[in-house]
Enzyme design. Structure first.
Site, PDB file in Angstrom:
ATOM      1  N   GLY A 216      31.217  36.940 -42.545  1.00  0.00           N
ATOM      2  CA  GLY A 216      32.067  37.729 -43.450  1.00  0.00           C
ATOM      3  C   GLY A 216      33.240  38.336 -42.711  1.00  0.00           C
ATOM      4  O   GLY A 216      33.619  37.873 -41.633  1.00  0.00           O
TER       5      GLY A 216
ATOM      6  N   ALA B 115      33.691  41.107 -40.997  1.00  0.00           N
ATOM      7  CA  ALA B 115      33.466  41.613 -39.646  1.00  0.00           C
ATOM      8  C   ALA B 115      33.290  40.470 -38.643  1.00  0.00           C
ATOM      9  O   ALA B 115      33.730  40.567 -37.492  1.00  0.00           O
ATOM     10  CB  ALA B 115      32.232  42.509 -39.632  1.00  0.00           C
TER      11      ALA B 115
ATOM     12  N   GLY C 187      26.076  35.945 -39.590  1.00  0.00           N
ATOM     13  CA  GLY C 187      27.049  36.359 -40.599  1.00  0.00           C
ATOM     14  C   GLY C 187      28.397  35.695 -40.377  1.00  0.00           C
ATOM     15  O   GLY C 187      28.728  35.297 -39.246  1.00  0.00           O
TER      16      GLY C 187
ATOM     17  N   SER D 208      36.550  58.235 -39.645  1.00  0.00           N
ATOM     18  CA  SER D 208      37.810  58.175 -38.890  1.00  0.00           C
ATOM     19  C   SER D 208      38.521  59.531 -38.776  1.00  0.00           C
ATOM     20  O   SER D 208      39.042  59.850 -37.705  1.00  0.00           O
ATOM     21  CB  SER D 208      38.742  57.124 -39.492  1.00  0.00           C
TER      22      SER D 208
ATOM     23  N   ASN E  41      43.666  46.186 -39.311  1.00  0.00           N
ATOM     24  CA  ASN E  41      43.087  47.482 -39.696  1.00  0.00           C
ATOM     25  C   ASN E  41      43.846  48.665 -39.082  1.00  0.00           C
ATOM     26  O   ASN E  41      43.450  49.806 -39.264  1.00  0.00           O
ATOM     27  CB  ASN E  41      41.598  47.568 -39.319  1.00  0.00           C
TER      28      ASN E  41
ATOM     29  N   LYS F  62      42.376  44.735 -45.805  1.00  0.00           N
ATOM     30  CA  LYS F  62      42.670  44.319 -44.429  1.00  0.00           C
ATOM     31  C   LYS F  62      43.471  43.016 -44.323  1.00  0.00           C
ATOM     32  O   LYS F  62      44.131  42.769 -43.325  1.00  0.00           O
ATOM     33  CB  LYS F  62      41.371  44.174 -43.629  1.00  0.00           C
TER      34      LYS F  62
END
Ligand code: ATR
Length: 288
Positions: A133, A135, A131, A23, A92, A71
């Site tokens: 989770g 994300a 998935g 970032s 985020n 988050k």
């Protein structure tokens, strides 16, 4: 390095760990290209998240990103949370407002832009999400928001997939959400899907793994996104390509989650050429 003076604005990333983040590269590059007097730094926050957020505000910090493991928890210390971020259950990006920070989810905003750029169209389509989770929360919500017809959420731990399916079914009555165990991928209907890979399987340095290895699954993949960007080509991506599917990695999403945060903080639109040059720089950085 650019001159830092009395008018320099500060942005940063709160998380633990933050040492591997890309970032600072993203934001300092954009600031340099756009001529903004802004610097972006990582803030390793060991445990006292509340003090970090309130301290950042007191120090006139313009905006912050928030990463693992904060988050969700960070929402307790904000004056407002954007609707999509609240429904996704993760923030985020913190944007300075008159009385405190407002929370957004730029992963969601960035993925939306990345899918547009990569020509992944989910409207009216059947989508498989691998998935359930952290994300996956933003990805499943985005599929609902973009009007997918049906979303199959496959996860090793079925309970997490069920929770995600129920939650999003309440938000998006026109989309059907189904939860399945990852190992039951053979029960998916015989048709072509758009597939979004959100698990951590295949992430550097465990590059030789994919969450599903069976070729018969990959025959059903028309188009796919792996949100992993390191390695540049994951095993999942290789398996998709080998069966003739189109596939891209998560680098474009990484780019645009940064761009969207930058735009929120500075109330600007980042030029397309800057985005494309930055994408190239990120590619080189990840590959090095
Ligand atoms: P993130 O924020 O990156 O999504 P996470 O919340 O820890 O991280 O979720 C990781 C995802 O990868 C989950 O879907 C996880 O499955 P479980 O919910 O069953 O844990 C999935 N995952 C991680 N390692 C896995 C493995 N070896 N096999 C299958 N799925 C795996």
């Amino acid at each position: 390095m650019k001159e830092i003076n009395g008018k320099t604005r500060l942005c940063g990333l709160i998380g633990n760990p933050v040492v591997h983040t890309l970032s600072p590269m993203i934001h300092n590059y954009i600031a340099g290209q756009m001529g903004h007097n802004m610097v972006y730094v990582p803030f390793h926050v060991e445990e006292d998240l509340e003090k970090a957020v309130r301290g950042g505000y007191a120090l006139n910090v313009l905006g912050m990103n928030v990463t693992v493991p904060y988050k969700k928890e960070v929402m307790d210390f904000l004056v407002e949370v954007d609707d999509a971020a609240g429904r996704i259950g993760a923030v985020n990006t913190l944007v300075r407002t008159e009385h405190g920070f407002k929370g957004y989810n730029s992963d969601y905003l960035g993925l939306m832009k990345a899918m547009e750029e990569e020509h992944v169209v989910v409207k009216g389509r059947d989508v498989v999400i691998l998935g359930a989770g952290g994300a996956a929360n933003a990805v499943v919500y985005l599929c609902g928001q973009l009007g997918a017809k049906r979303v199959f959420i496959l996860n090793r731990t079925i309970e997490r997939a069920q929770k995600l399916a129920w939650k999003n079914a309440a938000f998006f009555p026109n989309t059907q959400f189904d939860a399945m165990e990852m190992q039951d991928y053979g029960k998916l209907p015989e048709q072509k899907f758009i597939v979004i890979q959100t698990t951590s399987v295949g992430l550097h340095p465990n590059c030789d793994k994919a969450v599903i290895e069976d070729v018969s699954f990959y025959k059903k993949v028309e188009k796919a996104v792996d949100i992993i960007y390191n390695p540049e080509e994951t095993r999942f991506m290789k398996l998709v390509s080998e069966q003739g599917g189109e596939v891209c990695n998560g680098l474009t999403m990484l780019l645009y989650q940064g761009v969207k945060a930058y735009e929120l903080w500075n109330d600007v639109v980042v030029d397309e050429q800057i985005c494309q040059r930055l994408k190239q720089l990120l590619k080189e950085k990840v590959g090095s």
